[in-house]
Design a protein around this motif. Sequence first.
Motif, PDB file in Angstrom:
ATOM      1  N   GLN A 217       0.841  -1.296   0.031  1.00  0.00           N
ATOM      2  CA  GLN A 217      -0.092   0.028  -0.037  1.00  0.00           C
ATOM      3  C   GLN A 217       0.735   1.209  -0.069  1.00  0.00           C
ATOM      4  N   ASN A 218       1.828   1.294   0.835  1.00  0.00           N
ATOM      5  CA  ASN A 218       2.588   2.395   0.972  1.00  0.00           C
ATOM      6  C   ASN A 218       3.413   2.762  -0.459  1.00  0.00           C
TER       7      ASN A 218
ATOM      8  N   ILE B 219       3.838   6.600  -5.224  1.00  0.00           N
ATOM      9  CA  ILE B 219       3.723   6.512  -6.711  1.00  0.00           C
ATOM     10  C   ILE B 219       2.482   7.482  -6.876  1.00  0.00           C
ATOM     11  N   ASN B 220       1.393   7.452  -6.208  1.00  0.00           N
ATOM     12  CA  ASN B 220       0.117   7.948  -6.390  1.00  0.00           C
ATOM     13  C   ASN B 220      -0.357   8.257  -5.088  1.00  0.00           C
ATOM     14  N   LYS B 221      -0.626   9.465  -4.637  1.00  0.00           N
ATOM     15  CA  LYS B 221      -1.161   9.690  -3.327  1.00  0.00           C
ATOM     16  C   LYS B 221      -2.725   9.653  -3.290  1.00  0.00           C
ATOM     17  N   ARG B 222      -3.344   9.390  -4.298  1.00  0.00           N
ATOM     18  CA  ARG B 222      -4.738   9.079  -4.461  1.00  0.00           C
ATOM     19  C   ARG B 222      -4.968   7.713  -4.627  1.00  0.00           C
ATOM     20  N   ALA B 223      -4.019   6.749  -4.500  1.00  0.00           N
ATOM     21  CA  ALA B 223      -4.222   5.321  -4.891  1.00  0.00           C
ATOM     22  C   ALA B 223      -4.986   4.722  -3.857  1.00  0.00           C
ATOM     23  N   ALA B 224      -4.993   5.047  -2.580  1.00  0.00           N
ATOM     24  CA  ALA B 224      -6.109   4.536  -1.639  1.00  0.00           C
ATOM     25  C   ALA B 224      -7.523   4.718  -2.130  1.00  0.00           C
ATOM     26  N   PRO B 225      -8.334   3.565  -1.937  1.00  0.00           N
ATOM     27  CA  PRO B 225      -9.751   3.820  -2.279  1.00  0.00           C
ATOM     28  C   PRO B 225     -10.385   4.679  -0.860  1.00  0.00           C
ATOM     29  N   PRO B 226     -11.399   5.097  -1.309  1.00  0.00           N
ATOM     30  CA  PRO B 226     -12.402   5.522  -0.148  1.00  0.00           C
ATOM     31  C   PRO B 226     -12.617   4.664   0.868  1.00  0.00           C
TER      32      PRO B 226
END
Length: 137
Positions: A100-101, A106-113
Amino acid sequence: MGYDLIPKNTQAGSLHGMIFTWPVILNETGACYLFGYGENTARPGFYIYNGSRGPGSPVSNDGFRVTAAESKIIARLFRGYVFVKRAIRKDWDKMSESEQNSLLSINKRAAPPSSEFIDKVESLIEFCEKSGGFIIK
């Protein structure tokens, strides 16, 4: 002061108190573009005023009108959003923290809501389908 969604069809039930989530839901799902509004416009928070819809904007809780056709479109957008984000959330939850990290680096918005946010959007689907249009107050 929240956002209350008052349907034309009273059988749909009104939704109250979405003080922080309504503008976020519109932006996150892309439904904001139906109203000429969105964070990804030329200027954040920009809104193209259309006086035929009633006063204000879809995020000013001042009587903005959403038609029955737009409400059904919103429901479809919300349904697609929920489908995709639930699958991403499921995959995300299977990843290790280091994976996850790595993705977040790479993309700070990669985490889903959060699941709670997805549930909130899902609860709006039935309302939008049954509302016959609504007013945002």
